[in-house]
Design an enzyme around this catalytic site. Sequence first.
Site, PDB file in Angstrom:
ATOM      1  CD  GLU A  38      -2.820  -0.685  -0.147  1.00 45.03           C
ATOM      2  OE1 GLU A  38      -3.049   0.234  -0.699  1.00 45.03           O
ATOM      3  OE2 GLU A  38      -3.628  -1.699  -0.573  1.00 45.03           O
ATOM      4  CE1 TYR A 121      -6.803   3.161  -0.035  1.00 46.64           C
ATOM      5  CE2 TYR A 121      -4.214   3.057   0.188  1.00 46.64           C
ATOM      6  CZ  TYR A 121      -5.466   2.645  -0.379  1.00 46.64           C
ATOM      7  OH  TYR A 121      -5.391   1.466  -1.135  1.00 46.64           O
ATOM      8  CG  ASP A 139      -7.812   3.683  -4.030  1.00 46.63           C
ATOM      9  OD1 ASP A 139      -9.047   3.828  -4.372  1.00 46.63           O
ATOM     10  OD2 ASP A 139      -7.010   2.654  -4.422  1.00 46.63           O
TER      11      ASP A 139
END
Length: 354
Positions: A38, A121, A139
Amino acid sequence: MPPAAADLLAWYDRHRRVLPWRALPGEKADPYRVWASEIMLQQTTIAAVKPYFERFMARFPTVEALAAAPSEAVMTAWAGLGYYSRARNLHACAQAVVAEHGGRFPETEEGLRRLPGIGAYTAGAVAAIAFDRPAAAVDGNVERVMTRLFAIEALMPAAKSLVRERVLSLLPPERPGDFAQALMDLGATICTPRNPACGLCPWRGPCLARAEGTQESFPRKAAKKTGTTRHGGAFVLLRADGAVLLRTRPGKGLLGGMAEVPTSEWRAGYDPDPASGDAPVTAPWRRLPVPVRHVFTHFPLELTIFVARAPASVLPPDGMRFTPVRRLREEPLPSLMLKVLEAGLEALTPEPRG
Ligand code: SF4
């Protein structure tokens, strides 16, 4: 008929993407791999991340291995991915996970957000994907799907909180991790910025933008300001023993901690001049006719390249070093500097005699 999570999950079960950081169906996800991927995927495409991710995991297979690594090794493994503050935060985060949590990532969004470099996020994505927590991971892909699905007129980035609310309202109690990944996949593969494949979308029925034919106008965005181009000089000095002069940028700020050839200041309209203190050493500098251009998030940069040769006896100025050309790949060089070195070294390579 409102959109239902079950329709999206049924679509996901048929079309889920196989990615190196994802668990296979029925397997448990590895929080370390989910988190690292991520961080790498922020502002970077899956295609660009895949090879880096595989190499990174081979080099630092556990959070403990990453925490214990010297920062130069982490920066070198990251070199070329851009946005280098991510690599510094990644390293700091691994060290915090080991020192403060015994090598186990916190399972909640709140716990994750207290770690370096983990924002809303990433905390949502790791909590949902790695720990199957009911968290919203919003996102750019998810923003696109949600603003279209509900025809959200508010401008980005202010509309983010509305998008988040909508995601939370759809979140199923079962399989929240799969739901998060399904939303991302839908945005990446079906609900694309241009020409979304609405005919294949599990939410084509309830989608308000599709009903109006306005899909591509979402998400609504304020006009973008582009920064003024900055100019500077980059100095490629090749010693007779095949080594190039490099230095390390300051730890904080743009390209912090990365390696570079010495450069002048960068500012709009600046005309670099080796004779007036811009060059790191006195040498017969030659200006190349074509500058190297690079676009950072906030401004474009144009670097004029100067090249020179030096005898093998020349020592580096304070705080600089000579690195053999064959060992440049061990240096944490950002892609801007790879472009500079490629152009500079090519100009310094003698033409083969025919
Ligand atoms: S119907 Fe089209 S615009 Fe609406 S969510 Fe699906 S792909 Fe996106």
